[in-house]
Design a protein around this motif. Structure first.
Motif, mmCIF file in Angstrom:
data_model
loop_
_atom_site.group_PDB
_atom_site.id
_atom_site.type_symbol
_atom_site.label_atom_id
_atom_site.label_comp_id
_atom_site.label_asym_id
_atom_site.label_seq_id
_atom_site.Cartn_x
_atom_site.Cartn_y
_atom_site.Cartn_z
ATOM 1 N N LYS A 45 3.077 5.055 2.789
ATOM 2 C CA LYS A 45 4.434 5.045 3.323
ATOM 3 C C LYS A 45 4.442 5.508 4.782
ATOM 4 O O LYS A 45 5.137 4.933 5.619
ATOM 5 C CB LYS A 45 5.347 5.920 2.472
ATOM 6 N N ASN A 46 3.643 6.543 5.090
ATOM 7 C CA ASN A 46 3.554 7.013 6.476
ATOM 8 C C ASN A 46 2.976 5.934 7.383
ATOM 9 O O ASN A 46 3.421 5.754 8.504
ATOM 10 C CB ASN A 46 2.697 8.276 6.578
ATOM 11 N N TYR A 47 1.968 5.217 6.901
ATOM 12 C CA TYR A 47 1.370 4.146 7.694
ATOM 13 C C TYR A 47 2.373 3.016 7.913
ATOM 14 O O TYR A 47 2.439 2.441 8.995
ATOM 15 C CB TYR A 47 0.101 3.606 7.030
ATOM 16 N N VAL A 48 3.149 2.705 6.887
ATOM 17 C CA VAL A 48 4.171 1.663 7.007
ATOM 18 C C VAL A 48 5.198 2.083 8.049
ATOM 19 O O VAL A 48 5.554 1.297 8.930
ATOM 20 C CB VAL A 48 4.858 1.391 5.643
ATOM 21 N N LEU A 77 0.828 -3.300 3.683
ATOM 22 C CA LEU A 77 0.927 -2.049 2.942
ATOM 23 C C LEU A 77 2.136 -2.014 2.017
ATOM 24 O O LEU A 77 2.144 -1.293 1.031
ATOM 25 C CB LEU A 77 0.981 -0.875 3.914
ATOM 26 N N SER A 78 3.152 -2.778 2.357
ATOM 27 C CA SER A 78 4.378 -2.807 1.556
ATOM 28 C C SER A 78 4.904 -4.244 1.514
ATOM 29 O O SER A 78 5.906 -4.572 2.154
ATOM 30 C CB SER A 78 5.405 -1.854 2.166
ATOM 31 N N PRO A 79 4.226 -5.117 0.748
ATOM 32 C CA PRO A 79 4.517 -6.555 0.799
ATOM 33 C C PRO A 79 5.889 -6.981 0.275
ATOM 34 O O PRO A 79 6.329 -8.088 0.573
ATOM 35 C CB PRO A 79 3.399 -7.184 -0.028
ATOM 36 N N LYS A 80 6.569 -6.141 -0.468
ATOM 37 C CA LYS A 80 7.854 -6.540 -1.054
ATOM 38 C C LYS A 80 9.055 -5.966 -0.307
ATOM 39 O O LYS A 80 10.181 -6.197 -0.704
ATOM 40 C CB LYS A 80 7.908 -6.117 -2.521
#
Length: 173
Positions: A45-48, A77-80
């Protein structure tokens, strides 16, 4: 010592898995290792968030290609995530519009250059003005328009001079 940092074992263990010990390694890879002192936790989440923030900064500075790359990192990292998907779509649309405008500008400036070479000054000026609507303040185009206006002004002065000569020759001729 601070033992609050929590990390998960890397799934690189999977490279050493055999049929006999696969369950053991899978369970081991899911367990946290407690006791590592660090404020840097593995947290996608931090990277996103960082990728999105960097992408937004690049976007705000009109560096759309670099922004798109950052948004795509966030998407991996967060495809959706709908916000990320929409930002990628918006950025790709802007990049495509810029490419279309660049192509139109090149077409118009090439056409105007040809007209200018053929001494079709009024038509050349009109096409240069259309190109200027795409790239406001383009110094090359502004200079060419100024040159054409100087030529047209000179033609006007020459025309007035010829009219005066014609009138004079009729009166005194």
């Amino acid at each position: 010592a601070d033992f609050t940092g929590v990390y998960f074992k890397s799934k690189k263990l999977n490279n050493h898995i055999t049929a006999r010990n696969s369950k053991y390694y899978y369970e081991l890879s899911q367990k946290p290792i407690v006791g590592i002192t660090s404020s840097k936790r593995i947290n996608s989440k931090n990277y996103v968030e960082r990728a999105m923030e960097k992408g937004e900064q690049l976007f705000d500075n009109d560096d759309y290609e670099a922004a798109l790359n950052e948004f795509k990192v966030a998407e991996k990292l967060s495809p959706k995530d709908k916000k990320i998907i929409n930002k990628i779509a918006d950025t790709e649309r802007i990049i495509e519009e810029i490419k279309e405008k660049e192509a139109m500008f090149l077409k118009l400036s090439t056409e105007a250059n040809t007209l200018l070479q053929n001494e079709q000054y009024i038509d050349a000026k009109t096409v240069y003005q259309q190109a200027l609507k795409i790239k406001h303040g383009n110094k090359i185009i502004l200079n060419k328009i100024a040159d054409i206006e100087a030529i047209l002004y000179q033609f006007h002065i020459d025309s007035l001079y010829l009219q005066k000569l014609t009138l004079a020759s009729r009166l005194f001729g």
